[in-house]
Design an enzyme around this catalytic site. Sequence first.
Site, PDB file in Angstrom:
ATOM      1  N   SER A   1       0.834  -1.203   0.000  1.00 43.79           N
ATOM      2  CA  SER A   1       0.000   0.000   0.000  1.00 43.79           C
ATOM      3  C   SER A   1       0.863   1.245   0.000  1.00 43.79           C
ATOM      4  O   SER A   1       1.960   1.257   0.580  1.00 43.79           O
ATOM      5  CB  SER A   1      -0.899   0.002   1.236  1.00 43.79           C
ATOM      6  OG  SER A   1      -1.525   1.254   1.420  1.00 43.79           O
TER       7      SER A   1
ATOM      8  N   TYR B   1      -2.467  -0.378   9.979  1.00 43.71           N
ATOM      9  CA  TYR B   1      -2.651  -0.923   8.631  1.00 43.71           C
ATOM     10  C   TYR B   1      -1.365  -0.792   7.826  1.00 43.71           C
ATOM     11  O   TYR B   1      -0.884  -1.752   7.209  1.00 43.71           O
ATOM     12  CB  TYR B   1      -3.792  -0.200   7.932  1.00 43.71           C
ATOM     13  CG  TYR B   1      -3.888  -0.516   6.452  1.00 43.71           C
ATOM     14  CD1 TYR B   1      -4.283  -1.779   6.021  1.00 43.71           C
ATOM     15  CD2 TYR B   1      -3.595   0.447   5.489  1.00 43.71           C
ATOM     16  CE1 TYR B   1      -4.375  -2.067   4.669  1.00 43.71           C
ATOM     17  CE2 TYR B   1      -3.683   0.159   4.141  1.00 43.71           C
ATOM     18  CZ  TYR B   1      -4.075  -1.093   3.733  1.00 43.71           C
ATOM     19  OH  TYR B   1      -4.152  -1.386   2.397  1.00 43.71           O
TER      20      TYR B   1
END
Length: 334
Positions: free
Chosen positions: A127, A152
């Site tokens: 990501s 995350y």
Amino acid sequence: MRVLVTGAAGFIGSHLAKRLIERGDDVLGYDEVNDYYDPQLKRDRLREVIPRDGFAFVEAKLENRDAMERAFADFKPQRVVNLAAQAGVRYSLQNPRAYVDGNLVGFINVLEACRSGGVEHLVYASSSSVYGANRELPFAVEHSVDHPLSLYAATKKANELMAHTYSHLYSLPTTGLRFFTVYGPWGRPDMSPIIFARKIMAGEPIDVFNHGRHSRDFTYIDDIVEGVVRALDRPPAPSDDVSLLDSPATSTAPYRVYNIGSHRPVELMHFIDLLEAGFGRRSERRLLPMQPGDVADTYADISALVRDTGYQPQTSVETGVANFVDWYRGYYGP
């Protein structure tokens, strides 16, 4: 090829499965179909996006080791694309253990299954959030990613480190793709395009964080899928060139990490303007402070992916938003 795609009921996974099947690959989809967001949207993707011929599906969690091992043993994939994960920066502040279960325990199950199954190439989703507190733009894969701003992001960086270990120890070719903001038809309802679209259509105010000073490297789904396929078809090879160890994105092991984006950051206010024009409605914008875990700007340096795969995003934000609006009207109604 036989390709196992985890997260096949997801936004990127369903589009990828469709593309692979259409070019002649056999695809096994693997997805939990959880309720992080509306499971019906996920089931509709499985039914309406993915062709039936050449596709099989297993509904199970990544962290279910037995189910994972059975799927690999039965299907015998040659290549694997791991897109399943507990997504969302803000949700990681509320439920951090879900990220440990799905993104760490789940990923080690994928790595182990690939190792024992003799998989030729594992491509996995990282990501853009791994860049965290980095303020040097555009984000390049050579930059430090040592300061994540959310759990995350930390789990995604951990995935890159775990993958490198397996590439080094077991010669498992792995490629990590740092996705930038993906949008388009069948998108995730927890992401800004659908959140904004719903509020525009309902005549409700839009919350715009960081007082509207955000910019995002919005990347259309078709361009993302093209990049994933190009990466999947080019497994990295081991090398004796020790200079590859100077970058966190390369290695003497069969390991690579790439940014995958549009290389065209868009101001959030302009993106909202395009949505409003598409729907033919204006909205009130509530300018709010930065949210915990967010970054102000994202901007992908995609030169490494271009160099190694020939990737070239084609879709302008104007075209992409128009396509998204058409889909939204058709799926959710006028």
